[in-house]
Design a protein around this motif. Structure first.
Motif, PDB file in Angstrom:
ATOM      1  N   HIS A  43     -17.515  -5.750  -3.323  1.00 44.29           N
ATOM      2  CA  HIS A  43     -17.302  -4.396  -1.813  1.00 44.29           C
ATOM      3  C   HIS A  43     -16.332  -4.950  -1.459  1.00 44.29           C
ATOM      4  N   ARG A  44     -16.151  -5.884  -0.783  1.00 39.92           N
ATOM      5  CA  ARG A  44     -14.520  -6.052  -0.319  1.00 39.92           C
ATOM      6  C   ARG A  44     -13.034  -5.250  -0.700  1.00 39.92           C
ATOM      7  N   VAL A  45     -13.319  -5.443  -1.962  1.00 39.63           N
ATOM      8  CA  VAL A  45     -11.660  -4.836  -2.403  1.00 39.63           C
ATOM      9  C   VAL A  45     -12.391  -2.984  -1.776  1.00 39.63           C
ATOM     10  N   ARG A  46     -13.474  -2.525  -2.330  1.00 39.46           N
ATOM     11  CA  ARG A  46     -14.033  -1.789  -2.055  1.00 39.46           C
ATOM     12  C   ARG A  46     -13.436  -1.045  -1.081  1.00 39.46           C
ATOM     13  N   MET A  47     -13.887  -2.175  -0.043  1.00 39.46           N
ATOM     14  CA  MET A  47     -13.967  -1.570   1.653  1.00 39.46           C
ATOM     15  C   MET A  47     -12.197  -1.111   2.108  1.00 39.46           C
ATOM     16  N   VAL A  48     -11.716  -2.261   1.503  1.00 40.50           N
ATOM     17  CA  VAL A  48     -10.100  -1.691   1.682  1.00 40.50           C
ATOM     18  C   VAL A  48     -10.099  -0.790   1.175  1.00 40.50           C
ATOM     19  N   LEU A  49     -10.120  -0.270   0.238  1.00 36.17           N
ATOM     20  CA  LEU A  49      -9.645   0.827  -0.391  1.00 36.17           C
ATOM     21  C   LEU A  49     -10.334   2.354  -0.300  1.00 36.17           C
ATOM     22  N   LEU A 107      -2.602   5.442  -4.401  1.00 34.95           N
ATOM     23  CA  LEU A 107      -3.487   6.332  -3.581  1.00 34.95           C
ATOM     24  C   LEU A 107      -3.449   6.862  -2.860  1.00 34.95           C
ATOM     25  N   PRO A 108      -4.189   8.355  -2.328  1.00 37.00           N
ATOM     26  CA  PRO A 108      -3.864   8.960  -0.982  1.00 37.00           C
ATOM     27  C   PRO A 108      -3.077   8.569  -0.244  1.00 37.00           C
ATOM     28  N   GLU A 109      -2.411  10.081   0.037  1.00 39.41           N
ATOM     29  CA  GLU A 109      -1.369  10.196   0.837  1.00 39.41           C
ATOM     30  C   GLU A 109      -1.749   9.595   2.464  1.00 39.41           C
ATOM     31  N   ASP A 110      -2.761  10.149   3.028  1.00 37.31           N
ATOM     32  CA  ASP A 110      -3.411   9.484   4.135  1.00 37.31           C
ATOM     33  C   ASP A 110      -3.921   8.443   3.912  1.00 37.31           C
ATOM     34  N   PHE A 111      -4.219   6.912   3.033  1.00 38.78           N
ATOM     35  CA  PHE A 111      -4.027   6.012   2.801  1.00 38.78           C
ATOM     36  C   PHE A 111      -3.780   5.466   4.787  1.00 38.78           C
ATOM     37  N   PRO A 112      -4.307   5.403   5.079  1.00 40.50           N
ATOM     38  CA  PRO A 112      -4.296   4.167   6.040  1.00 40.50           C
ATOM     39  C   PRO A 112      -3.097   2.477   6.064  1.00 40.50           C
ATOM     40  N   PHE A 169       0.675  -1.650  -0.084  1.00 37.53           N
ATOM     41  CA  PHE A 169      -0.213   0.240  -0.153  1.00 37.53           C
ATOM     42  C   PHE A 169       1.208   1.522   0.426  1.00 37.53           C
ATOM     43  N   ASP A 170       2.028   1.227   0.894  1.00 38.31           N
ATOM     44  CA  ASP A 170       3.087   2.462   0.627  1.00 38.31           C
ATOM     45  C   ASP A 170       3.723   2.669  -0.369  1.00 38.31           C
ATOM     46  N   LYS A 171       4.268   1.490  -1.409  1.00 41.39           N
ATOM     47  CA  LYS A 171       4.187   1.214  -2.784  1.00 41.39           C
ATOM     48  C   LYS A 171       3.175   2.557  -3.381  1.00 41.39           C
ATOM     49  N   GLU A 172       2.019   1.684  -3.184  1.00 37.56           N
ATOM     50  CA  GLU A 172       0.662   2.770  -4.019  1.00 37.56           C
ATOM     51  C   GLU A 172       1.126   3.950  -3.853  1.00 37.56           C
ATOM     52  N   LYS A 173       0.612   4.436  -2.260  1.00 38.10           N
ATOM     53  CA  LYS A 173       0.898   5.858  -2.006  1.00 38.10           C
ATOM     54  C   LYS A 173       2.250   6.589  -2.662  1.00 38.10           C
ATOM     55  N   ALA A 174       3.127   5.615  -2.868  1.00 36.62           N
ATOM     56  CA  ALA A 174       4.182   6.482  -3.679  1.00 36.62           C
ATOM     57  C   ALA A 174       4.593   6.991  -5.002  1.00 36.62           C
ATOM     58  N   LYS A 175       3.426   6.235  -5.578  1.00 39.68           N
ATOM     59  CA  LYS A 175       3.645   6.474  -6.962  1.00 39.68           C
ATOM     60  C   LYS A 175       2.101   7.267  -7.269  1.00 39.68           C
ATOM     61  N   GLY A 176       1.293   7.659  -6.598  1.00 32.05           N
ATOM     62  CA  GLY A 176       0.477   8.557  -6.299  1.00 32.05           C
ATOM     63  C   GLY A 176      -1.104   7.724  -6.180  1.00 32.05           C
TER      64      GLY A 176
END
Length: 191
Positions: free
Chosen positions: A184-190, A145-150, A136-143
């Motif tokens: 639905h579960r994928v959307r919940m996670v993301l 996922l949002p920077e504040d994604f937990p 998830f952190d890699k996806e945040k670094a690539k933009g």
């Protein structure tokens, strides 16, 4: 008696997985491992020591199908879905006939009962959480996922969803019944 220690440990994992710690006899273990009792005790120690080594061997395997699916799928939503599909597949169609993960199916039931199991189980959970969060952190670094994604919190959620799939599979639910709401579960996670 010469034997491959790693192969013997994998055979022990399968016996413990199928029979549980208490149900696995030394005879079951030595037959599956292709060794005699003196070799078992000489190389692995007693049954408890063998069990702990089997847990360590299993937990150190980087080829866990759901994690590999999550780490190798390029797009993050598809990666989350691939993780869940692999977890469901692992829980319902594992080549050994066992349902779910050794840690969930066997080891968790012996935590608190067999000395030394609880810290190994905790370590395996923490390492899995960290591995999921790193993606998830890699996806945040690539933009992507949002920077504040937990990241860590969602990693824990994914792991817990995985364990729920294992629980359902052990109760005899079929794969089809568990895949119907994956979007639905994928959307919940993301979310």
């Amino acid at each position: 008696m010469a034997f491959d220690v790693d192969e013997a440990l994998l055979a022990a994992v399968n016996v413990f997985w199928a029979k549980g710690y208490d149900g696995a006899s030394v005879k079951d273990l030595t037959e599956a491992m292709g060794i005699n009792s003196p070799s078992l005790y000489g190389v692995f120690g007693d049954k408890r020591s063998l069990y702990l080594k089997a847990i360590e061997r299993y937990a150190s395997n980087d080829a866990c199908a759901p994690l590999v699916a999550f780490e190798t799928e390029p797009e993050i939503a598809a990666a989350v879905r691939a993780f869940m599909e692999a977890a469901i597949g692992y829980a319902t169609e594992h080549e050994s006939g066992a349902r779910g993960c050794f840690l969930t199916s066997c080891v968790s039931t012996s935590a608190g009962e067999v000395e030394g199991v609880e810290p190994l189980l905790r370590q395996a959970i923490e390492e899995t959480d960290a591995r999921l969060a790193a993606r998830f952190d890699k996806e945040k670094a690539k933009g992507c996922l949002p920077e504040d994604f937990p990241s860590l919190e969602r990693a824990k959620l994914m792991f817990d969803l995985r364990q729920g799939h294992v629980f359902r599979a052990r109760a005899g639910l079929e794969r089809k019944s568990m895949t119907g709401d994956l979007d639905h579960r994928v959307r919940m996670v993301l979310a």
